[in-house]
Design a protein around this motif. Structure first.
Motif, PDB file in Angstrom:
ATOM      1  N   ASP A  49      -0.117  10.557  14.126  1.00 14.99           N
ATOM      2  CA  ASP A  49       0.499   9.381  13.489  1.00 14.99           C
ATOM      3  C   ASP A  49       0.652   9.561  11.976  1.00 14.99           C
ATOM      4  OD1 ASP A  49      -1.354   7.239  15.734  1.00 14.99           O
ATOM      5  OD2 ASP A  49       0.755   7.885  15.872  1.00 14.99           O
ATOM      6  N   THR A  50       0.112  10.634  11.448  1.00 11.92           N
ATOM      7  CA  THR A  50       0.259  10.917  10.026  1.00 11.92           C
ATOM      8  C   THR A  50       1.736  11.057   9.685  1.00 11.92           C
ATOM      9  OG1 THR A  50      -1.893  11.996   9.832  1.00 11.92           O
ATOM     10  CG2 THR A  50      -0.223  12.594   8.199  1.00 11.92           C
ATOM     11  N   ALA A  51       2.225  10.190   8.802  1.00 12.72           N
ATOM     12  CA  ALA A  51       3.648  10.141   8.469  1.00 12.72           C
ATOM     13  C   ALA A  51       3.841   9.069   7.394  1.00 12.72           C
ATOM     14  CB  ALA A  51       4.487   9.805   9.702  1.00 12.72           C
ATOM     15  N   GLU A  52       5.091   8.901   6.979  1.00 13.62           N
ATOM     16  CA  GLU A  52       5.407   7.805   6.075  1.00 13.62           C
ATOM     17  C   GLU A  52       6.131   6.724   6.873  1.00 13.62           C
ATOM     18  OE1 GLU A  52       6.900   8.983   2.322  1.00 13.62           O
ATOM     19  OE2 GLU A  52       6.292   7.060   1.487  1.00 13.62           O
TER      20      GLU A  52
ATOM     21  N   VAL B 120      17.733  -3.079   3.593  1.00 15.07           N
ATOM     22  CA  VAL B 120      16.954  -2.993   2.362  1.00 15.07           C
ATOM     23  C   VAL B 120      15.570  -2.486   2.727  1.00 15.07           C
ATOM     24  CG1 VAL B 120      15.973  -4.266   0.437  1.00 15.07           C
ATOM     25  CG2 VAL B 120      18.257  -4.853   1.287  1.00 15.07           C
ATOM     26  N   PHE B 121      15.178  -1.386   2.111  1.00 15.50           N
ATOM     27  CA  PHE B 121      13.919  -0.725   2.457  1.00 15.50           C
ATOM     28  C   PHE B 121      12.808  -1.034   1.466  1.00 15.50           C
ATOM     29  CE2 PHE B 121      14.873   2.173   5.923  1.00 15.50           C
ATOM     30  CZ  PHE B 121      16.255   2.226   5.903  1.00 15.50           C
ATOM     31  N   GLY B 122      11.581  -1.028   1.961  1.00 13.74           N
ATOM     32  CA  GLY B 122      10.424  -1.002   1.094  1.00 13.74           C
ATOM     33  C   GLY B 122      10.214   0.403   0.566  1.00 13.74           C
ATOM     34  N   THR B 123       9.212   0.558  -0.280  1.00  9.55           N
ATOM     35  CA  THR B 123       8.967   1.853  -0.923  1.00  9.55           C
ATOM     36  C   THR B 123       8.170   2.808  -0.049  1.00  9.55           C
ATOM     37  OG1 THR B 123       7.092   0.857  -2.028  1.00  9.55           O
ATOM     38  CG2 THR B 123       9.142   1.000  -3.274  1.00  9.55           C
ATOM     39  N   GLY B 124       7.722   2.336   1.112  1.00 10.86           N
ATOM     40  CA  GLY B 124       7.052   3.218   2.056  1.00 10.86           C
ATOM     41  C   GLY B 124       5.539   3.216   1.913  1.00 10.86           C
ATOM     42  N   THR B 125       4.869   3.472   3.037  1.00  9.80           N
ATOM     43  CA  THR B 125       3.414   3.628   3.066  1.00  9.80           C
ATOM     44  C   THR B 125       3.100   4.932   3.777  1.00  9.80           C
ATOM     45  OG1 THR B 125       2.967   1.261   3.129  1.00  9.80           O
ATOM     46  CG2 THR B 125       1.214   2.722   3.897  1.00  9.80           C
ATOM     47  N   ARG B 126       2.354   5.781   3.094  1.00  8.15           N
ATOM     48  CA  ARG B 126       1.967   7.054   3.704  1.00  8.15           C
ATOM     49  C   ARG B 126       0.660   6.858   4.455  1.00  8.15           C
ATOM     50  NH1 ARG B 126       3.946  11.914   2.892  1.00  8.15           N
ATOM     51  NH2 ARG B 126       5.043  11.209   1.029  1.00  8.15           N
ATOM     52  N   LEU B 127       0.701   7.058   5.769  1.00  5.39           N
ATOM     53  CA  LEU B 127      -0.501   6.955   6.605  1.00  5.39           C
ATOM     54  C   LEU B 127      -1.106   8.346   6.765  1.00  5.39           C
ATOM     55  CD1 LEU B 127      -2.383   5.338   8.490  1.00  5.39           C
ATOM     56  CD2 LEU B 127      -0.772   5.811  10.343  1.00  5.39           C
ATOM     57  N   LEU B 128      -2.346   8.482   6.351  1.00  2.00           N
ATOM     58  CA  LEU B 128      -3.040   9.775   6.435  1.00  2.00           C
ATOM     59  C   LEU B 128      -4.206   9.632   7.404  1.00  2.00           C
ATOM     60  CD1 LEU B 128      -3.172  10.545   2.615  1.00  2.00           C
ATOM     61  CD2 LEU B 128      -1.697  11.657   4.293  1.00  2.00           C
ATOM     62  N   VAL B 129      -4.111  10.292   8.556  1.00  2.00           N
ATOM     63  CA  VAL B 129      -5.150  10.213   9.580  1.00  2.00           C
ATOM     64  C   VAL B 129      -5.950  11.513   9.546  1.00  2.00           C
ATOM     65  CG1 VAL B 129      -5.666   9.866  12.006  1.00  2.00           C
ATOM     66  CG2 VAL B 129      -3.649   8.772  10.975  1.00  2.00           C
ATOM     67  N   SER B 130      -7.255  11.380   9.371  1.00  2.00           N
ATOM     68  CA  SER B 130      -8.105  12.562   9.315  1.00  2.00           C
ATOM     69  C   SER B 130      -9.127  12.536  10.457  1.00  2.00           C
ATOM     70  CB  SER B 130      -8.812  12.656   7.973  1.00  2.00           C
ATOM     71  OG  SER B 130      -9.487  11.455   7.688  1.00  2.00           O
ATOM     72  N   PRO B 131      -9.602  13.729  10.866  1.00  2.44           N
ATOM     73  CA  PRO B 131     -10.539  13.797  12.002  1.00  2.44           C
ATOM     74  C   PRO B 131     -11.917  13.251  11.627  1.00  2.44           C
ATOM     75  CG  PRO B 131      -9.962  15.999  11.215  1.00  2.44           C
ATOM     76  CD  PRO B 131      -9.160  15.034  10.389  1.00  2.44           C
TER      77      PRO B 131
ATOM     78  N   ASP C  32       0.835  -1.198   0.000  1.00  2.84           N
ATOM     79  CA  ASP C  32       0.000   0.000   0.000  1.00  2.84           C
ATOM     80  C   ASP C  32       0.868   1.245   0.000  1.00  2.84           C
ATOM     81  OD1 ASP C  32      -1.624  -1.930   2.377  1.00  2.84           O
ATOM     82  OD2 ASP C  32      -2.462  -1.540   0.390  1.00  2.84           O
ATOM     83  N   SER C  33       0.730   2.082  -1.015  1.00  4.90           N
ATOM     84  CA  SER C  33       1.521   3.314  -1.047  1.00  4.90           C
ATOM     85  C   SER C  33       0.903   4.376  -0.132  1.00  4.90           C
ATOM     86  CB  SER C  33       1.612   3.860  -2.458  1.00  4.90           C
ATOM     87  OG  SER C  33       0.317   4.145  -2.961  1.00  4.90           O
ATOM     88  N   GLN C  34      -0.417   4.282   0.075  1.00  4.69           N
ATOM     89  CA  GLN C  34      -1.100   5.263   0.908  1.00  4.69           C
ATOM     90  C   GLN C  34      -2.259   4.583   1.619  1.00  4.69           C
ATOM     91  OE1 GLN C  34      -1.277   9.384  -0.565  1.00  4.69           O
ATOM     92  NE2 GLN C  34      -3.481   9.220  -0.344  1.00  4.69           N
ATOM     93  N   VAL C  35      -2.416   4.898   2.907  1.00  2.17           N
ATOM     94  CA  VAL C  35      -3.528   4.336   3.676  1.00  2.17           C
ATOM     95  C   VAL C  35      -4.248   5.482   4.381  1.00  2.17           C
ATOM     96  CG1 VAL C  35      -4.176   2.870   5.620  1.00  2.17           C
ATOM     97  CG2 VAL C  35      -2.422   2.100   4.010  1.00  2.17           C
ATOM     98  N   PRO C  36      -5.454   5.839   3.938  1.00  4.76           N
ATOM     99  CA  PRO C  36      -6.239   6.861   4.638  1.00  4.76           C
ATOM    100  C   PRO C  36      -7.089   6.211   5.726  1.00  4.76           C
ATOM    101  CG  PRO C  36      -7.255   6.315   2.552  1.00  4.76           C
ATOM    102  CD  PRO C  36      -6.080   5.405   2.699  1.00  4.76           C
TER     103      PRO C  36
END
Lengths: 116, 113
Positions: B85-88, B102-113, B8-12
């Protein structure tokens, strides 16, 4: 206060110019690393050094050079041969990795390089 | 060669909801596994690590990850997220005597109210 410092935080360079990024650590760590970070690609290893006066190429060393004359310092030069140098550069350090142990890598705050 | 896949590149997610960030790795030898967090324009901070022993590891701010050797996974979970907690988040792997993470490509966690 122990840690890793990188300078400058932001760096602008014209095409065709070499530029040197600074990395200093006061953690008394033996090993130091340079990573490049691009959006959507994670971190890729450029060079690493396990001991003073010795270093090895990482996965994307072309167009970069390093030196390790002092334990606490590991500067990275981005040369004009690097075709796409605009990126976020991260330096890290760790204690010496042993055969049965692993030492955590600590990261600096990064330098954002932009080629104009 | 070792590799890490973060699917997952991004998780809202909404605040106070649970979250899972997925990480799968590939390696032919015993591994050490890590989760790092990166806030905008900052370096990486170690969140938690698996070196040996208990397969469930926890961080001080409520995250946990479980090493699953049969599924070659090291998913990161938190039962109730905060806006802060919003961060990569990056998953990484290395092994005994191996210098390189060796790193993965990252997952951006987006926390909204």
């Amino acid at each position: 206060d122990g840690g890793i410092t990188q300078s400058p935080k932001y760096l602008f360079r014209k095409e065709g110019q070499n530029v040197t990024l600074s990395c200093e650590q006061n953690l008394n760590h033996d090993a130091m690393y340079w990573y490049r970070q691009d959006p959507g690609q994670g971190l890729r290893l450029i060079y690493y050094s396990q001991i003073v006066n010795d270093f090895q190429k990482g996965d994307i060393a072309e167009g970069y050079s390093v030196s390790r004359e002092k334990k606490e310092s590991f500067p990275l030069t981005v040369t004009s041969a690097q075709k796409n140098p605009t990126a976020f550069y991260l330096c890290a350090s760790s204690g010496q990795t042993g055969a049965i142990s692993y030492n955590e890598q600590f990261f600096g705050p990064g330098t954002r390089l932009t080629v104009l | 060669a070792q590799s890490v896949t973060q699917l997952d590149s991004q998780v809202p997610v909404f605040e106070e909801a649970p979250v899972e960030l997925r990480c799968n790795y590939s390696s032919s030898v015993s591994v050490y596994l890590f989760w790092y967090v990166q806030y905008p324009n900052q370096g990486l901070q170690l969140l938690l690590k698996y070196l040996s022993g208990s397969t469930l590891v926890e961080s001080i701010n409520g995250f946990e990850a479980e090493f699953n050797k049969s599924q070659t996974s090291f998913h990161l979970r938190k039962p109730s997220v905060h806006i802060s907690d919003t961060a990569e988040y990056f998953c990484a792997v290395t092994s005994t005597g191996f210098q390189k993470l060796v790193f993965g490509t990252g997952t951006r966690l987006l926390v909204s109210p």
